[in-house]
Enzyme design. Structure first.
Site, mmCIF file in Angstrom:
data_model
loop_
_atom_site.group_PDB
_atom_site.id
_atom_site.type_symbol
_atom_site.label_atom_id
_atom_site.label_comp_id
_atom_site.label_asym_id
_atom_site.label_seq_id
_atom_site.Cartn_x
_atom_site.Cartn_y
_atom_site.Cartn_z
ATOM 1 N N SER A 292 73.773 138.811 92.978
ATOM 2 C CA SER A 292 72.905 139.006 94.129
ATOM 3 C C SER A 292 71.981 137.802 94.353
ATOM 4 C CB SER A 292 72.113 140.308 93.958
ATOM 5 O OG SER A 292 71.442 140.672 95.134
ATOM 6 N N ASP A 303 75.916 124.235 97.626
ATOM 7 C CA ASP A 303 76.379 123.775 98.938
ATOM 8 C C ASP A 303 75.623 122.550 99.429
ATOM 9 O OD1 ASP A 303 78.211 125.768 98.933
ATOM 10 O OD2 ASP A 303 77.382 126.887 100.625
ATOM 11 N N LYS A 317 78.144 140.047 93.939
ATOM 12 C CA LYS A 317 77.475 141.050 94.771
ATOM 13 C C LYS A 317 76.844 140.333 95.959
ATOM 14 C CE LYS A 317 73.821 144.494 95.037
ATOM 15 N NZ LYS A 317 73.189 143.840 96.192
#
Length: 435
Positions: A292, A303, A317
């Protein structure tokens, strides 16, 4: 009397389902909704009158709501007033229980991760364990909320937990319940590398990270070569904290986006200027227990090429749960959106794949004869920069007495060691490139 109660219940439930669209569609949907609600009313009436034991209307309705929500996905659920209160306490960083974050999988309670320095952690519970029985009673048939409720209890009371773990026979652990005070951030120095571990994302996490890095910089100054951010076995927590901690290391760009059923429900969260470690290299550690909010941080830094992600693939998740209070009846936890990393990738069921995959391993010193080298050869030429050579160069007592190395050795965190070596290597390369 029963017919009146049944009609009142049906009318109340109908109000929960607003209908839209064209008139023809409205009429068709209206008819189908009433047909399904009539089925619910028939079952409700039969259960309340004919079930072997008497059950209150409140119990039946609450169970029906719980069944509806839990059937949607593992993370949607109904919270009664007590559970709602416990949840709010937990996000503040203090709650009662065993100290594990769990989900439901195949009818069993699956451990996402144990929380550091809690009864479950000390008892040896591991991420990926399945809890099959609580005090000898099977958890199959229970909802996740019901299983969690049974694991909670009075401080200093024991709970026998039956664990199923891959590769070993099922076994029991007796865990003593305690007040779980989560210190979500820990830090230390590893030579000239800073180490910050975040165990969960609660309201104390961002200040904890800021204070930890301030202490590291104060102690090392310009000798600091990089930072290890350890998110292993971090089950997540508050979205706001994940965004804030990601922002602490990014100067600009998107951190995460959430996308719901409708396109207008999309939200994007962007970084503001400012980097706590002034551009120094970062290695983020993750594993199968990182879920999460942990995946949001790892995904954002990966990224944006702000950090190297090292370890094993995370839990996966990637859904957003919204807590919706229900006046006088607790709240409902409803999955309303999915998380997407800045590159547009969904975390759900795929997780974050590390840039460098490193399994956790046990490192041991190999016993036996010490490795021979040129200096051990009789009559070997001396190095001009040293005194003597050959036999005379061998240090006295160069072997470790048998058993002593193993007895005195401390457990080595292999993933952390690899991360530290990587940062030192990057620093050395950068230093040579500028000279």
């Amino acid at each position: 009397m029963h017919k009146l109660q049944k009609a009142a219940i049906l009318a109340a439930v109908v109000l929960m389902f607003p209908l839209g669209g064209s008139v023809a569609q409205d009429n068709e949907q209206h008819s189908e909704t009433y047909r399904q609600l009539k089925l619910f009313g028939d079952v409700f009436e039969r259960v309340r009158t004919d079930y072997v034991e008497e059950a209150t209307d409140e119990e039946l309705i609450e169970s029906a709501i719980q069944g509806m929500l839990s059937h949607l996905d593992p993370h949607s659920s109904y919270l009664n007033e007590k559970s709602f209160k416990d949840m709010r306490v937990q996000t503040r960083g203090e709650f009662g229980g065993l100290g594990i974050e769990v989900t439901m999988e195949n009818g069993y309670v699956k451990v996402v991760s144990p929380i550091d320095d809690t009864p479950a952690f000390r008892a040896g519970v591991e991420a990926g364990d399945y809890i099959t029985h609580l005090d000898g009673e099977a958890v199959q048939g229970l909802t996740l909320a019901e299983a969690v409720e049974r694991m909670r209890g009075l401080v200093n009371t024991d709970l026998k937990v039956t664990i199923r773990r891959e590769g070993v026979d099922p076994f029991d652990l007796v865990i003593t319940r305690d007040v779980i005070k989560v210190r979500s951030v820990r830090s230390r120095l590893e030579g000239n590398v800073g180490y910050v571990r975040v165990t969960s994302f609660n309201e104390q996490s961002t200040p904890g990270v800021e204070n930890a890095i301030a202490d590291i910089k104060k102690e090392l100054g310009n000798k600091l070569v990089g930072l290890v951010l350890d998110l292993r076995n971090n089950p997540g927590g508050l979205l706001t904290e994940a965004i804030s901690i990601s922002d602490a290391f990014l100067d600009q760009g998107e951190i995460v986006s959430t996308r719901g059923r409708e396109s207008e429900d999309t939200q994007r969260y962007n970084a503001r200027s400012g980097d706590l470690v002034d551009g120094l290299p970062i290695v983020v550690l993750i594993n199968g227990g990182s879920a999460s909010a942990s995946e949001i941080v790892a995904g954002a830094l990966q990224d944006h090429r702000r950090a190297i992600i090292l370890g094993t693939k995370s839990f996966g998740k990637g859904s957003v749960q919204t807590i919706i209070p229900l006046a006088g009846h607790g709240a409902m936890r409803l999955t309303t959106a999915r998380y997407f990393t800045p590159s547009g990738g969904s975390i759900q069921a795929t997780g974050i794949v590390p840039d460098i995959e490193v399994e956790q391993a046990r490192v041991e010193e190999v016993s036996g004869d010490p490795q021979r080298s040129e200096a051990d050869l009789r009559g070997a030429l001396a190095n001009p920069g040293t005194d003597g050579g050959g036999e005379d160069n061998r240090p006295a007592n160069s072997t470790v007495p048998e058993g002593e190395a193993e007895e005195n050795a401390e457990p080595i965190d292999y993933q952390l060691s690899r991360a530290i070596d990587l940062l030192r290597g990057l620093s050395l390369f950068s230093e040579r490139a500028t000279n």
